[in-house]
Design an enzyme around this catalytic site. Structure first.
Site, PDB file in Angstrom:
ATOM      1  N   ASN A 132      21.807 -72.677 -45.824  1.00  0.00           N
ATOM      2  CA  ASN A 132      21.317 -73.730 -46.679  1.00  0.00           C
ATOM      3  C   ASN A 132      22.097 -74.166 -47.438  1.00  0.00           C
ATOM      4  O   ASN A 132      22.654 -73.659 -48.435  1.00  0.00           O
ATOM      5  CB  ASN A 132      20.115 -73.267 -47.401  1.00  0.00           C
ATOM      6  CG  ASN A 132      19.608 -73.721 -48.250  1.00  0.00           C
ATOM      7  OD1 ASN A 132      19.852 -75.129 -48.413  1.00  0.00           O
ATOM      8  ND2 ASN A 132      18.605 -73.204 -49.352  1.00  0.00           N
TER       9      ASN A 132
ATOM     10  N   LYS B 283      22.014 -76.602 -49.327  1.00  0.00           N
ATOM     11  CA  LYS B 283      21.604 -77.313 -50.712  1.00  0.00           C
ATOM     12  C   LYS B 283      22.213 -78.565 -50.975  1.00  0.00           C
ATOM     13  O   LYS B 283      22.417 -79.277 -50.042  1.00  0.00           O
ATOM     14  CB  LYS B 283      21.668 -76.271 -51.918  1.00  0.00           C
ATOM     15  CG  LYS B 283      21.196 -74.781 -51.391  1.00  0.00           C
ATOM     16  CD  LYS B 283      21.269 -73.779 -52.615  1.00  0.00           C
ATOM     17  CE  LYS B 283      20.714 -72.553 -52.223  1.00  0.00           C
ATOM     18  NZ  LYS B 283      20.449 -71.557 -53.188  1.00  0.00           N
TER      19      LYS B 283
ATOM     20  N   HIS C  92      11.153 -73.182 -50.577  1.00  0.00           N
ATOM     21  CA  HIS C  92      12.302 -72.983 -51.192  1.00  0.00           C
ATOM     22  C   HIS C  92      12.002 -72.554 -52.557  1.00  0.00           C
ATOM     23  O   HIS C  92      11.372 -73.405 -53.246  1.00  0.00           O
ATOM     24  CB  HIS C  92      13.607 -73.539 -50.850  1.00  0.00           C
ATOM     25  CG  HIS C  92      14.948 -72.729 -51.116  1.00  0.00           C
ATOM     26  ND1 HIS C  92      15.265 -72.767 -52.656  1.00  0.00           N
ATOM     27  CD2 HIS C  92      15.785 -71.959 -50.520  1.00  0.00           C
ATOM     28  CE1 HIS C  92      16.346 -71.782 -52.664  1.00  0.00           C
ATOM     29  NE2 HIS C  92      16.688 -71.709 -51.494  1.00  0.00           N
TER      30      HIS C  92
ATOM     31  N   GLU D 157      13.865 -73.206 -55.113  1.00  0.00           N
ATOM     32  CA  GLU D 157      14.258 -74.188 -55.956  1.00  0.00           C
ATOM     33  C   GLU D 157      13.262 -75.324 -55.949  1.00  0.00           C
ATOM     34  O   GLU D 157      13.460 -76.089 -56.715  1.00  0.00           O
ATOM     35  CB  GLU D 157      15.845 -74.487 -55.442  1.00  0.00           C
ATOM     36  CG  GLU D 157      16.905 -73.384 -55.992  1.00  0.00           C
ATOM     37  CD  GLU D 157      17.859 -73.310 -55.111  1.00  0.00           C
ATOM     38  OE1 GLU D 157      18.324 -74.023 -54.225  1.00  0.00           O
ATOM     39  OE2 GLU D 157      18.518 -72.286 -55.266  1.00  0.00           O
TER      40      GLU D 157
ATOM     41  N   GLU E  62      13.024 -64.188 -49.961  1.00  0.00           N
ATOM     42  CA  GLU E  62      14.235 -64.726 -50.848  1.00  0.00           C
ATOM     43  C   GLU E  62      13.824 -64.372 -52.424  1.00  0.00           C
ATOM     44  O   GLU E  62      13.327 -65.115 -52.969  1.00  0.00           O
ATOM     45  CB  GLU E  62      14.477 -65.821 -50.828  1.00  0.00           C
ATOM     46  CG  GLU E  62      15.111 -66.469 -49.419  1.00  0.00           C
ATOM     47  CD  GLU E  62      15.832 -67.672 -49.492  1.00  0.00           C
ATOM     48  OE1 GLU E  62      16.897 -67.566 -49.275  1.00  0.00           O
ATOM     49  OE2 GLU E  62      15.488 -68.972 -49.785  1.00  0.00           O
TER      50      GLU E  62
ATOM     51  N   GLY F  64      21.533 -67.163 -55.404  1.00  0.00           N
ATOM     52  CA  GLY F  64      22.891 -67.627 -56.360  1.00  0.00           C
ATOM     53  C   GLY F  64      23.383 -66.983 -57.391  1.00  0.00           C
ATOM     54  O   GLY F  64      24.060 -67.664 -58.248  1.00  0.00           O
TER      55      GLY F  64
ATOM     56  N   SER G 192      22.019 -64.444 -52.181  1.00  0.00           N
ATOM     57  CA  SER G 192      23.455 -63.666 -52.230  1.00  0.00           C
ATOM     58  C   SER G 192      23.842 -62.748 -51.134  1.00  0.00           C
ATOM     59  O   SER G 192      24.772 -61.779 -51.199  1.00  0.00           O
ATOM     60  CB  SER G 192      23.445 -62.906 -53.524  1.00  0.00           C
ATOM     61  OG  SER G 192      23.516 -63.957 -54.576  1.00  0.00           O
TER      62      SER G 192
HETATM   63  P1  PGA Z   1      22.431 -67.879 -52.086  1.00  0.00           P
HETATM   64  O1  PGA Z   1      21.185 -68.852 -51.592  1.00  0.00           O
HETATM   65  O2  PGA Z   1      22.885 -67.272 -50.627  1.00  0.00           O
HETATM   66  O3  PGA Z   1      23.394 -68.717 -52.610  1.00  0.00           O
HETATM   67  O4  PGA Z   1      22.093 -66.930 -53.003  1.00  0.00           O
HETATM   68  C1  PGA Z   1      20.211 -68.682 -50.628  1.00  0.00           C
HETATM   69  C2  PGA Z   1      19.205 -69.387 -50.708  1.00  0.00           C
HETATM   70  O5  PGA Z   1      18.780 -70.098 -51.577  1.00  0.00           O
HETATM   71  O6  PGA Z   1      18.522 -69.921 -49.553  1.00  0.00           O
END
Ligand code: PGA
Length: 254
Positions: free
Chosen positions: A11, A13, A96, A98, A168, A174, A214
């Site tokens: 992803n 982003k 997601h 976010e 997640e 993140g 992460s």
């Molecule tokens: P990250 O993001 O690996 O940077 O924690 C995962 C995601 O949001 O899909």
């Protein structure tokens, strides 16, 4: 029943320039071709989807980070599943964190997006996960189940046959703070139990459930060694070709 095929998604982003994205896509294509047992997908920003799809090999699925709940019309700034299909996109992230927490997307909206994705023949990756406050309050499993029930409301078992879930935990995205393999595995069992209640034991056994939050080149193998974890949805580490390659290799060894 056939073993579940591991799946790894990158992803991206809202990151990378077009040139950086194309270079990354080419590198991911080489790695994916070397590990045919693993389903590899990248989720670039909308403006790069078409070029990334042209740049990478068919071994890499190209997915979108979101889609509209509407089919077409006066919806400024939105992108329909039909448009995604038109440029060869084969997968889409739905819900997601976010978008749930940053943009207020509700389970009811995600339920409609899921319908659009399935109607368009695009592989839906439905994201679920609890916040830290919800986990600390002992509500993680209830939240996961509620999000699944909300998004899947009214959808038949047959229509969801390709559904992929990404668990997640919001507090792990993140942050560099990964769920322990045991905690992640427990949450994945909650996902399967909920799918069994909603549909059937067979459906729950067949559905692929990715872990996200992460995931990196060092912790991937231990996470993917858990029976109920079928791969990973990777943010930060998916932007570094060598790290993403190591994560794909970890999934191949699962
Ligand atoms: P990250 O993001 O690996 O940077 O924690 C995962 C995601 O949001 O899909």
């Amino acid at each position: 029943m056939a073993p579940r095929r591991p799946i790894i998604g990158g992803n991206w982003k809202m990151n990378l320039t077009r040139a950086e994205g194309l270079a990354l896509a080419a590198a991911v294509g080489d790695v994916a071709s070397a590990y045919p047992r693993v389903e590899v997908a990248v989720f670039p920003p909308f403006p790069y989807l078409d070029a990334v799809r042209a740049e990478t090999t068919p071994a890499v699925a190209v997915g979108a980070q979101d889609c509209s709940a509407e089919a077409k019309g006066a919806f400024t700034g939105q992108v329909s599943v039909g448009m995604l299909v038109d440029i060869g996109v084969t997968s889409v992230l739905i819900g997601h964190s976010e978008r749930r927490h940053g943009l207020g997307e509700t389970d009811a909206i995600l339920c409609r997006k899921l319908a659009r994705a399935v109607d368009g023949g695009v592989l839906p990756v439905l994201c679920v996960g609890e916040t830290l406050a919800e986990r600390d309050a002992g509500r993680a499993h209830e939240v996961i189940a509620t999000q699944l029930r909300g998004a899947l409301d009214g959808h038949s078992e047959a229509s969801m046959s390709q559904l992929v879930i990404a668990y997640e935990p919001v507090w792990a995205i993140g942050t560099g703070r990964t769920a322990t393999p045991a905690d992640a595995a427990e949450a994945h069992r909650t996902v399967r139990r909920t799918l069994q209640d909603l549909y059937s034991a067979r459906f729950a056994e067949k559905a692929r459930v990715m872990y996200g939050g992460s995931v990196n080149a060092r912790n991937a193998a231990e996470l993917f060694a858990q029976e109920d974890i079928d791969g990973g949805l990777v943010g930060g580490a998916s932007l570094i070709a060598s790290d993403f390659a190591a994560i794909i290799a970890a999934a191949a060894g699962r």
